[in-house]
Design an enzyme around this catalytic site. Sequence first.
Site, PDB file in Angstrom:
ATOM      1  CE  LYS A  13      -1.945  -1.087   3.945  1.00  0.00           C
ATOM      2  NZ  LYS A  13      -1.219  -2.351   4.253  1.00  0.00           N
ATOM      3  NE  ARG A  88      -4.277  -1.084  10.210  1.00  0.00           N
ATOM      4  CZ  ARG A  88      -3.153  -0.608   9.651  1.00  0.00           C
ATOM      5  NH1 ARG A  88      -3.034   0.662   9.362  1.00  0.00           N
ATOM      6  NH2 ARG A  88      -2.160  -1.410   9.395  1.00  0.00           N
ATOM      7  NE  ARG A 127       7.995  -2.739   6.104  1.00  0.00           N
ATOM      8  CZ  ARG A 127       6.695  -2.537   6.292  1.00  0.00           C
ATOM      9  NH1 ARG A 127       6.015  -1.782   5.466  1.00  0.00           N
ATOM     10  NH2 ARG A 127       6.082  -3.116   7.297  1.00  0.00           N
ATOM     11  NE  ARG A 160       6.863  -0.827  10.152  1.00  0.00           N
ATOM     12  CZ  ARG A 160       5.716  -0.678   9.488  1.00  0.00           C
ATOM     13  NH1 ARG A 160       5.675   0.026   8.369  1.00  0.00           N
ATOM     14  NH2 ARG A 160       4.598  -1.231   9.933  1.00  0.00           N
ATOM     15  NE  ARG A 171       2.270  -5.225  11.113  1.00  0.00           N
ATOM     16  CZ  ARG A 171       3.289  -4.971  10.284  1.00  0.00           C
ATOM     17  NH1 ARG A 171       4.499  -5.467  10.536  1.00  0.00           N
ATOM     18  NH2 ARG A 171       3.110  -4.224   9.237  1.00  0.00           N
TER      19      ARG A 171
HETATM   20  P1  AP5 Z   1       4.940  -1.575   1.829  1.00  0.00           P
HETATM   21  O1  AP5 Z   1       4.581  -0.709   0.664  1.00  0.00           O
HETATM   22  O2  AP5 Z   1       5.708  -0.963   2.955  1.00  0.00           O
HETATM   23  O3  AP5 Z   1       3.634  -2.355   2.341  1.00  0.00           O
HETATM   24  P2  AP5 Z   1       2.384  -1.851   3.178  1.00  0.00           P
HETATM   25  O4  AP5 Z   1       1.171  -2.510   2.614  1.00  0.00           O
HETATM   26  O5  AP5 Z   1       2.373  -0.345   3.261  1.00  0.00           O
HETATM   27  O6  AP5 Z   1       2.732  -2.538   4.547  1.00  0.00           O
HETATM   28  P3  AP5 Z   1       2.733  -2.013   6.060  1.00  0.00           P
HETATM   29  O7  AP5 Z   1       3.400  -3.123   6.858  1.00  0.00           O
HETATM   30  O8  AP5 Z   1       3.358  -0.667   6.194  1.00  0.00           O
HETATM   31  O9  AP5 Z   1       1.254  -1.964   6.353  1.00  0.00           O
HETATM   32  P4  AP5 Z   1       0.560  -2.028   7.710  1.00  0.00           P
HETATM   33  O10 AP5 Z   1      -0.792  -1.649   7.293  1.00  0.00           O
HETATM   34  O11 AP5 Z   1       0.657  -3.267   8.484  1.00  0.00           O
HETATM   35  O12 AP5 Z   1       1.449  -1.060   8.628  1.00  0.00           O
HETATM   36  P5  AP5 Z   1       1.222   0.435   9.083  1.00  0.00           P
HETATM   37  O13 AP5 Z   1       2.523   1.078   9.069  1.00  0.00           O
HETATM   38  O14 AP5 Z   1       0.089   1.049   8.364  1.00  0.00           O
HETATM   39  O15 AP5 Z   1       5.757  -2.832   1.239  1.00  0.00           O
HETATM   40  C1  AP5 Z   1       6.285  -3.832   2.111  1.00  0.00           C
HETATM   41  C2  AP5 Z   1       7.637  -4.323   1.553  1.00  0.00           C
HETATM   42  O16 AP5 Z   1       7.418  -4.978   0.313  1.00  0.00           O
HETATM   43  C3  AP5 Z   1       8.637  -3.185   1.253  1.00  0.00           C
HETATM   44  O17 AP5 Z   1       9.932  -3.641   1.540  1.00  0.00           O
HETATM   45  C4  AP5 Z   1       8.485  -2.939  -0.257  1.00  0.00           C
HETATM   46  O18 AP5 Z   1       9.673  -2.444  -0.826  1.00  0.00           O
HETATM   47  C5  AP5 Z   1       8.122  -4.327  -0.761  1.00  0.00           C
HETATM   48  N1  AP5 Z   1       7.220  -4.331  -1.919  1.00  0.00           N
HETATM   49  C6  AP5 Z   1       6.088  -3.571  -2.081  1.00  0.00           C
HETATM   50  N2  AP5 Z   1       5.472  -3.884  -3.239  1.00  0.00           N
HETATM   51  C7  AP5 Z   1       6.229  -4.878  -3.812  1.00  0.00           C
HETATM   52  C8  AP5 Z   1       6.107  -5.631  -5.035  1.00  0.00           C
HETATM   53  N3  AP5 Z   1       5.069  -5.442  -5.892  1.00  0.00           N
HETATM   54  N4  AP5 Z   1       7.041  -6.560  -5.289  1.00  0.00           N
HETATM   55  C9  AP5 Z   1       8.098  -6.779  -4.429  1.00  0.00           C
HETATM   56  N5  AP5 Z   1       8.273  -6.083  -3.270  1.00  0.00           N
HETATM   57  C10 AP5 Z   1       7.337  -5.151  -2.968  1.00  0.00           C
HETATM   58  O19 AP5 Z   1       0.734   0.225  10.592  1.00  0.00           O
HETATM   59  C11 AP5 Z   1       1.614  -0.217  11.605  1.00  0.00           C
HETATM   60  C12 AP5 Z   1       0.870  -0.332  12.938  1.00  0.00           C
HETATM   61  O20 AP5 Z   1       0.329   0.968  13.313  1.00  0.00           O
HETATM   62  C13 AP5 Z   1      -0.363  -1.254  12.929  1.00  0.00           C
HETATM   63  O21 AP5 Z   1      -0.001  -2.602  13.158  1.00  0.00           O
HETATM   64  C14 AP5 Z   1      -1.180  -0.662  14.099  1.00  0.00           C
HETATM   65  O22 AP5 Z   1      -0.643  -1.025  15.337  1.00  0.00           O
HETATM   66  C15 AP5 Z   1      -0.958   0.848  13.927  1.00  0.00           C
HETATM   67  N6  AP5 Z   1      -1.966   1.464  13.050  1.00  0.00           N
HETATM   68  C16 AP5 Z   1      -1.732   2.092  11.859  1.00  0.00           C
HETATM   69  N7  AP5 Z   1      -2.878   2.558  11.348  1.00  0.00           N
HETATM   70  C17 AP5 Z   1      -3.864   2.208  12.216  1.00  0.00           C
HETATM   71  C18 AP5 Z   1      -5.282   2.387  12.198  1.00  0.00           C
HETATM   72  N8  AP5 Z   1      -5.912   3.014  11.190  1.00  0.00           N
HETATM   73  N9  AP5 Z   1      -5.978   1.884  13.242  1.00  0.00           N
HETATM   74  C19 AP5 Z   1      -5.371   1.269  14.283  1.00  0.00           C
HETATM   75  N10 AP5 Z   1      -4.033   1.059  14.350  1.00  0.00           N
HETATM   76  C20 AP5 Z   1      -3.285   1.528  13.309  1.00  0.00           C
END
Ligand code: AP5
Length: 217
Positions: A13, A88, A127, A160, A171
């Site tokens: 994403k 979410r 990552r 991370r 997660r």
């Molecule tokens: P990346 O683009 O970083 O993936 P992502 O979908 O953004 O993954 P996240 O882990 O950041 O999502 P998340 O929703 O769990 O975490 P968030 O930070 O929002 O890509 C991942 C890897 O793959 C990278 O290395 C990239 O280079 C690689 N890649 C990407 N596309 C590729 C492809 N096509 N081919 C090959 N490689 C590829 O949330 C973290 C924490 O914050 C949550 O667990 C929760 O505790 C809290 N939180 C955040 N938002 C909320 C909310 N709205 N409500 C409650 N808690 C929340």
Amino acid sequence: MVVVLLGPPGVGKGTQAVRLADEMGAAHVSTGDLLRAARRDGTDLGRKAQAFMDAGEYVPDDLILDLVRDHLDGIDDGAPVFFDGFPRTTAQADGLDRVLGSLGRRLDVVVVFGAPEETLVRRLSGRRSCPHCGAVYNIYFSPPSAEGVCDRCGGLLVHRTDDEPETVRRRLEVYEEQTAPLVSHYEAHRAELKRVAADRPVDEVYADFSRAVRSAS
Ligand code: AP5
């Protein structure tokens, strides 16, 4: 235009949102990034969020909705907005509708990214992120030129803490329990919903994502 990017951890994403938001001059609102910034700044919110994030659990809805409301205050009324990792839960989705309604705006499209679990686990284990400028790399798929160093700003890259295998498993469970049901929630509310297969090279995913957003009514 208001876009929601929905999908499990590691599906890409953030990678996709940053690129299209750049191209379209949109605001990229990632609640994960905002929470990590709050932690780095040592704010009250950052301290409250820390234990939830480290355990792979969701931060409570009221804290998230306050965070999003505050952040939207600083964004131009007409600017396109890409929400990444928000909403979410159904409570957050209802909260988003209220906030958008109060601003005279509405949700245009929900893009749902999907990939098999083994792909997600591999991507998260590889990552590496730059805590200074936010650039994201992957040691398997898109490594930096020099190991451990950000190409863009020269900062030291980090793995991370919530990308450790145990936390990743939690997660993924939490996503299935609390966020996957949002797809049927949005279907029931007749939102425009587009699906993108994300288990492909970044550029191919991007082509479909870009088309899905640009063709949204
Ligand atoms: P990346 O683009 O970083 O993936 P992502 O979908 O953004 O993954 P996240 O882990 O950041 O999502 P998340 O929703 O769990 O975490 P968030 O930070 O929002 O890509 C991942 C890897 O793959 C990278 O290395 C990239 O280079 C690689 N890649 C990407 N596309 C590729 C492809 N096509 N081919 C090959 N490689 C590829 O949330 C973290 C924490 O914050 C949550 O667990 C929760 O505790 C809290 N939180 C955040 N938002 C909320 C909310 N709205 N409500 C409650 N808690 C929340």
